[in-house]
Design a protein around this motif. Sequence first.
Motif, PDB file in Angstrom:
ATOM      1  N   VAL A 141     -19.491 -14.989   7.023  1.00 50.24           N
ATOM      2  CA  VAL A 141     -18.407 -14.157   6.499  1.00 50.24           C
ATOM      3  C   VAL A 141     -18.492 -12.777   7.145  1.00 50.24           C
ATOM      4  O   VAL A 141     -19.529 -12.102   7.058  1.00 50.24           O
ATOM      5  N   ILE A 142     -17.399 -12.386   7.812  1.00 47.60           N
ATOM      6  CA  ILE A 142     -17.305 -11.064   8.443  1.00 47.60           C
ATOM      7  C   ILE A 142     -16.222 -10.282   7.702  1.00 47.60           C
ATOM      8  O   ILE A 142     -15.072 -10.732   7.625  1.00 47.60           O
ATOM      9  N   ARG A 143     -16.587  -9.103   7.186  1.00 41.98           N
ATOM     10  CA  ARG A 143     -15.648  -8.261   6.457  1.00 41.98           C
ATOM     11  C   ARG A 143     -15.394  -6.981   7.248  1.00 41.98           C
ATOM     12  O   ARG A 143     -16.346  -6.284   7.633  1.00 41.98           O
ATOM     13  N   VAL A 180     -21.490  -8.204   8.018  1.00 41.13           N
ATOM     14  CA  VAL A 180     -21.726  -9.597   8.408  1.00 41.13           C
ATOM     15  C   VAL A 180     -22.700 -10.212   7.420  1.00 41.13           C
ATOM     16  O   VAL A 180     -23.805  -9.681   7.218  1.00 41.13           O
ATOM     17  N   ALA A 181     -22.300 -11.325   6.790  1.00 37.97           N
ATOM     18  CA  ALA A 181     -23.160 -12.007   5.812  1.00 37.97           C
ATOM     19  C   ALA A 181     -23.180 -13.497   6.133  1.00 37.97           C
ATOM     20  O   ALA A 181     -22.150 -14.089   6.481  1.00 37.97           O
ATOM     21  N   GLU A 182     -24.374 -14.102   6.025  1.00 41.33           N
ATOM     22  CA  GLU A 182     -24.541 -15.520   6.325  1.00 41.33           C
ATOM     23  C   GLU A 182     -24.710 -16.292   5.026  1.00 41.33           C
ATOM     24  O   GLU A 182     -25.589 -15.991   4.218  1.00 41.33           O
ATOM     25  N   HIS A 183     -23.855 -17.297   4.812  1.00 34.90           N
ATOM     26  CA  HIS A 183     -23.921 -18.164   3.644  1.00 34.90           C
ATOM     27  C   HIS A 183     -24.421 -19.543   4.091  1.00 34.90           C
ATOM     28  O   HIS A 183     -24.535 -19.814   5.291  1.00 34.90           O
ATOM     29  N   PRO A 184     -24.724 -20.458   3.134  1.00 38.84           N
ATOM     30  CA  PRO A 184     -25.283 -21.766   3.530  1.00 38.84           C
ATOM     31  C   PRO A 184     -24.440 -22.526   4.540  1.00 38.84           C
ATOM     32  O   PRO A 184     -24.975 -23.177   5.434  1.00 38.84           O
ATOM     33  N   ASN A 233     -26.388  -9.030   8.547  1.00 35.37           N
ATOM     34  CA  ASN A 233     -27.112  -9.924   9.458  1.00 35.37           C
ATOM     35  C   ASN A 233     -26.267 -10.132  10.715  1.00 35.37           C
ATOM     36  O   ASN A 233     -25.609 -11.161  10.884  1.00 35.37           O
ATOM     37  N   ILE A 234     -26.273  -9.149  11.606  1.00 34.36           N
ATOM     38  CA  ILE A 234     -25.366  -9.191  12.758  1.00 34.36           C
ATOM     39  C   ILE A 234     -25.782 -10.239  13.775  1.00 34.36           C
ATOM     40  O   ILE A 234     -24.999 -10.580  14.663  1.00 34.36           O
ATOM     41  N   HIS A 235     -26.987 -10.761  13.696  1.00 31.69           N
ATOM     42  CA  HIS A 235     -27.442 -11.776  14.652  1.00 31.69           C
ATOM     43  C   HIS A 235     -27.196 -13.204  14.146  1.00 31.69           C
ATOM     44  O   HIS A 235     -27.660 -14.169  14.754  1.00 31.69           O
ATOM     45  N   ALA A 236     -26.469 -13.342  13.038  1.00 25.70           N
ATOM     46  CA  ALA A 236     -26.162 -14.677  12.510  1.00 25.70           C
ATOM     47  C   ALA A 236     -25.250 -15.425  13.478  1.00 25.70           C
ATOM     48  O   ALA A 236     -24.477 -14.821  14.244  1.00 25.70           O
ATOM     49  N   LEU A 241     -16.000 -18.199   8.825  1.00 26.67           N
ATOM     50  CA  LEU A 241     -16.105 -19.197   9.899  1.00 26.67           C
ATOM     51  C   LEU A 241     -17.226 -20.173   9.583  1.00 26.67           C
ATOM     52  O   LEU A 241     -18.237 -19.797   8.990  1.00 26.67           O
ATOM     53  N   PRO A 242     -17.066 -21.437   9.976  1.00 26.48           N
ATOM     54  CA  PRO A 242     -18.130 -22.424   9.708  1.00 26.48           C
ATOM     55  C   PRO A 242     -19.366 -22.155  10.553  1.00 26.48           C
ATOM     56  O   PRO A 242     -19.275 -21.604  11.661  1.00 26.48           O
ATOM     57  N   THR A 243     -20.509 -22.549  10.023  1.00 23.80           N
ATOM     58  CA  THR A 243     -21.768 -22.420  10.759  1.00 23.80           C
ATOM     59  C   THR A 243     -22.258 -23.749  11.295  1.00 23.80           C
ATOM     60  O   THR A 243     -23.310 -23.817  11.920  1.00 23.80           O
TER      61      THR A 243
END
Length: 864
Positions: free
Chosen positions: A772-774, A764-768, A728-731, A840-842
């Motif tokens: 998280v970028i790996r 790129v992954a979006e969590h609640p 999800n690169i647009h997160a 990183l925090p959202t």
Amino acid sequence: MNGSTRRGKLKVYLGFAPGVGKTFACLQEAHELRSAGRDVVIALVEDHGRARTRAAIGDLEQIPRRRITHRGAVFSDLDLEAVLARRPDVAVVDELAHSIPEDDEGTGHTADSVSRHSKRWQDIDVLLDAGIDVLSTVNIQHLESLNDVVASITGQRQRETLPDSVLRAADDVELVDLPPEALRARLARGEVYSADKVDAALGFYFRVGNLTALRELALLWLADQVDDRMIAYRREHDIDASWPARERIAVAITGGAESETLIRRGARIVGRRAGRELHAIHVLRDDGLTSSTATMLDRQRTLVAELGGSWHAVRGSDPAKALLTTARSINASQLVIGQSRRSPVERFFGAGVGARIVRGAGDIDVHIVTHDAVGRGRSLAARDASAIGGQRRLTGWLLALLGPLLLTVGFLAIGREHFPQSINLLSYITLCVLVALIGGMLPALGTALIGAVLVNWFFTPPTGTLTISEPESLFALIVYVGVAAAVAWVVDTAARATRAANEANRQASVLAELSSSFLTADEDVPTLLLRLRDALGLGSVELVRHRQHDRGAEELLGRAGEVVGPHAPRAMTLPGDLELRCSVTELDPSDEQILEAYAGRLARVVEHHELERVRIETRELSAGNDMRTALLAAVSHDLRTPLTAIKAGISGLRMDDVELDEDDRRELLATIEDGADRLDELVANLLDLSRISVGMVPVHRVRCSAAEVCTAVLSPLPAHARPQLRGNIHALCIADPGLLERILANLVENALRYAPNSATRIDVAEHPDALVIRVVDQGPGVPEQDHDDLFTPFRRLGDTSATEGLGLGLAVSRGFAEAMGGTLSAEPTPGGGLTMVLELPTATAPNERHSVRDETSRKDTTAS
């Protein structure tokens, strides 16, 4: 010349930042004082290269400075002995908080010279003791109590600090104010710093937000000092009337369930207006009775603290009087009370506390707030069951003297023949019980004796004499006196037990107040002193530390209240060279125990703060030593390598006896350029690491897109070398785009360098609550037990050459990630390789401020 033995007066010009004009204003007053006939000298003025400040000195006499040699460097500083010998009326001594370096050579000192100090304010104190008035300057960021606050605002911790007590003791503090925009304009014109420092200053310390916050700190600090002096003036002149220069809202806390409603109502009245204060006042009754539990009071105390208010626990037999007295002592302008809980039956017997408060409030506005417990009556614990006091004993004696006479007159008026002796005695026993309930044992015994005489004279045959002819009459009188005495004894014993229980309950309430502070994270000496003063009704209380190594000097650690009335000073010696001083008329044994409990707690708090300070200093020194050791070990080789390449290339170009063709010249120039680039990268990483280690990384967090940052990182790379971008690169995340770009560029560069022939990708992954970028590679990887060493400065593992850097890239990247509220870690790639995980925090934390970063700041951070 000033030959007076009086102590000199200190006037301090207070500013919120360098360059506002403190020294200039100080010098202007020096000229005015000289024009008025005072003998004025310049003991020390730091012009910092500012022409306007140098011109302001004019023709004022300047005392030559003394030379200080410290670690091979030469400094100049205040010559204290020369000023004392000159002995002017007024001395100008700039920079009150300045630290004086130790003189390695002892220049300018003799065996009888004045002891050398480490701080300039200590030198100024000697001048004041000599009767010399002093004009000085200081910035708000140098106050010790504000050091952490200033560091959080500016990202820079002040090394030169000043005890708050020094500035509070000044006879006059004048604020030199300037709008932040005007100060920045002055800075841009080169009137504060040299031209080469202007851009860095404007982009870092002198940002508008920083200056505005520092200005507010200075204004609020000075406002508090003015307010303290106004309170002291009112006490000195016995002024009870409220002076609402600052809105203080007091809330009456009964401890009942309705108190939380009142606290929130008071907080709404305070609102967000600057200068308003919330104070909660809880009256501990002298009879020790309460209508609340310790748990309920603790919850209400916590609520007051969360709303930014102050808690006051005071004692008093009359809650209305104690509440109004405390409200006037804090100069409250408004008072919030709850509507009476008294039932209609209770109101029939007299006015309640609320009504008495309204009658005695005077110029204090009273807000009566309704709540759910209105009219439900008080609990049994809250009802008046106090021990017998003076007023009740007086009433008992009056009833003891008049009651038997009136009862006898009534019997005689009706006719003695209508009442047998048993009825008469029962009536007098009933009267004795009533007197015992009101006045206690002695009035009841008096009633019994008077009643026995009257019954014998008027109702026992033969009447008119004290002779008793019938044995049963004598027995009846003896039983009557015995019953009356027994009832009086029971009532008096109950009263004494009640008094003792009430005192124990009151003492337990006060100690509960003290014990609650053990659970308070921000516990400090002034708060404990304030609670002690309120709990024991002291005029004033202060805690000082004796500094035996400094001629018996004292350091004031905290003070609460001012001496009012005929109070005698009382001192108590505590461990750690501490002394607790109280102004008190007298203390009963239970209050002595409370005083000792508070004294022990104060000593522990001071000891805890001292140990915490030493622990932090030791940790910082240890980290600094480790950093310097590693730096010396690494710099000796790594910085020399690119310098060697640069020097070799330059030497080749300068050889006169060898002709170089164009290809050779280009190769040498490329070598020089490559070495310079590597040297620039190494120095940049060293600077970044030093900023991280002292917490001076400027972070401007905004909501940014992972796609935007990743595109900026990957676009300069050749197409065949670009990692694959997945997920999800647009997160979105909350981060500093410049710092995030630096981190990703570093991680991608490492992946390409150490796994050049493997597939590299960015997931790129979006969590609640986090993004998280790996950065994943499938190279040789790093053993899992060595993952933490990847982020250790100056540590290179076996997967890299010793000539490719200082091993700072990942350490700097982790520091940037943590500065943005994120984390950076390593984990093995399934199938082989290494994965760097950036989290990183959202969302921004509720208590965290962030500012929108402008394009200029973004470019500056990226370029750094």
